[in-house]
Design a protein around this motif. Structure first.
Motif, PDB file in Angstrom:
ATOM      1  N   GLU A  76      40.359  55.675  36.493  1.00 21.10           N
ATOM      2  CA  GLU A  76      40.343  54.726  37.608  1.00 21.10           C
ATOM      3  C   GLU A  76      40.159  53.296  37.091  1.00 21.10           C
ATOM      4  N   LEU A  77      39.285  53.132  36.096  1.00 27.00           N
ATOM      5  CA  LEU A  77      39.081  51.813  35.523  1.00 27.00           C
ATOM      6  C   LEU A  77      40.344  51.301  34.836  1.00 27.00           C
ATOM      7  N   LYS A  78      41.036  52.183  34.117  1.00 30.13           N
ATOM      8  CA  LYS A  78      42.273  51.782  33.446  1.00 30.13           C
ATOM      9  C   LYS A  78      43.329  51.375  34.468  1.00 30.13           C
ATOM     10  N   GLN A  79      43.370  52.114  35.576  1.00 31.74           N
ATOM     11  CA  GLN A  79      44.332  51.770  36.615  1.00 31.74           C
ATOM     12  C   GLN A  79      43.983  50.417  37.229  1.00 31.74           C
ATOM     13  N   ALA A  80      42.687  50.177  37.421  1.00 27.57           N
ATOM     14  CA  ALA A  80      42.264  48.883  37.955  1.00 27.57           C
ATOM     15  C   ALA A  80      42.623  47.757  36.989  1.00 27.57           C
ATOM     16  N   GLU A  81      42.502  48.024  35.712  1.00 27.32           N
ATOM     17  CA  GLU A  81      42.869  47.021  34.704  1.00 27.32           C
ATOM     18  C   GLU A  81      44.357  46.721  34.753  1.00 27.32           C
ATOM     19  N   ARG A  82      45.168  47.768  34.879  1.00 33.10           N
ATOM     20  CA  ARG A  82      46.620  47.561  34.971  1.00 33.10           C
ATOM     21  C   ARG A  82      46.970  46.771  36.234  1.00 33.10           C
ATOM     22  N   ASN A  83      46.287  47.092  37.326  1.00 30.48           N
ATOM     23  CA  ASN A  83      46.538  46.364  38.572  1.00 30.48           C
ATOM     24  C   ASN A  83      46.163  44.892  38.442  1.00 30.48           C
ATOM     25  N   TYR A  84      45.080  44.627  37.703  1.00 32.05           N
ATOM     26  CA  TYR A  84      44.639  43.246  37.519  1.00 32.05           C
ATOM     27  C   TYR A  84      45.687  42.445  36.749  1.00 32.05           C
ATOM     28  N   TYR A  85      46.164  42.998  35.642  1.00 30.59           N
ATOM     29  CA  TYR A  85      47.148  42.275  34.844  1.00 30.59           C
ATOM     30  C   TYR A  85      48.474  42.132  35.597  1.00 30.59           C
TER      31      TYR A  85
END
Length: 264
Positions: free
Chosen positions: A72-81
């Protein structure tokens, strides 16, 4: 002590997988093989989330396990970028091949000795309106290390690495492109100077050795003449005694070719 193998026990409870819809059974199988759930699917597909929770309940796992949280954190990171890229659509992205080319141009100072600037190198790869931003953009250390590694067969890379080691060569990658290029050109120039000095020293040693050999031969000639000997007769006599041409040349202070002509 008696040990009971759980695989010897009869199956008391059937797996819930068999009661799932056909489209959900592959999801169950993927969880069973160790695959972590897709965070996006957990949020957007209720059936997918229900299958995951049922699987966790059946296997005694926590549906919000560390693995799922990580994803979930990795997905949030991808969404941020992705959001950052959408906010700055005009931000220029430099291909890794261009970083490789910039490093190659900096290394070329070692081979051609032609001075160049970091700004001039960047200008060869980046549109004018983005050159300053690219040259000073921070966080480029990883890309520059990749570019340095891509040029590992370059003569400058080989020479510098032989002197300071691979770790030292990789340390030339700095936080910005301009700083990295300046460091690379400094090391390339230093290595060029060291190699030039080394070649000059080797050439000087060879010339000194030649002069010393010439002086030794002249001294031997003088010694033969001072002894009142005819160098031709000495050479023929030594040859008759079985001495080699090299020994005779050294004794008379003449070349092997001259001695050979005398002894024919």
């Amino acid at each position: 002590m008696f040990q009971l193998d759980e695989y010897d026990l009869p199956k008391q409870f059937s797996s819930p997988r068999n009661q799932l819809a056909s489209y959900a059974q592959p999801w169950w199988d993927s969880f069973d093989s160790g695959t972590q759930p897709d965070p996006t699917a957990l949020q957007q597909i209720p059936a997918y989330k229900a299958t995951w929770e049922l699987y966790c309940e059946y296997t005694g796992r926590n549906a919000s396990s560390m693995g799922a949280v990580f994803f979930e954190l990795k997905q949030a990171e991808r969404n941020y970028y992705a959001a950052v890229r959408a906010q700055y659509p005009d931000q220029y992205r430099v291909p890794q091949t261009d970083y490789n080319g910039m490093v190659r141009d900096a290394f070329d100072f070692y081979t051609d000795g032609a001075k160049r600037s970091a700004t001039g190198i960047v200008a060869g790869y980046v549109p004018e309106q983005h050159q300053r931003a690219i040259a000073n953009r921070k966080g480029q250390r990883k890309r520059m290390r990749r570019a340095i590694e891509a040029n590992k067969t370059h003569p400058a890379h080989v020479a510098i690495t032989s002197r300071i080691g691979k770790q030292g060569t990789n340390s030339m990658a700095q936080d910005t492109v301009s700083m990295s290029l300046v460091r690379l050109m400094m090391e390339a120039g230093t290595q060029r100077t060291l190699d030039t000095m080394s070649n000059d020293v080797a050439e000087l040693k060879a010339r000194v050795a030649a002069l010393e050999a010439q002086a030794a031969a002249q001294n031997q000639r003088n010694a033969v003449e001072d002894a009142g000997q005819d160098p031709r007769e000495l050479a023929r006599a030594m040859r008759a005694d079985g001495d080699s041409l090299g020994a005779i040349a050294k004794a008379t202070g003449r070349s092997r070719a001259t001695v050979q002509s005398w002894c024919r």
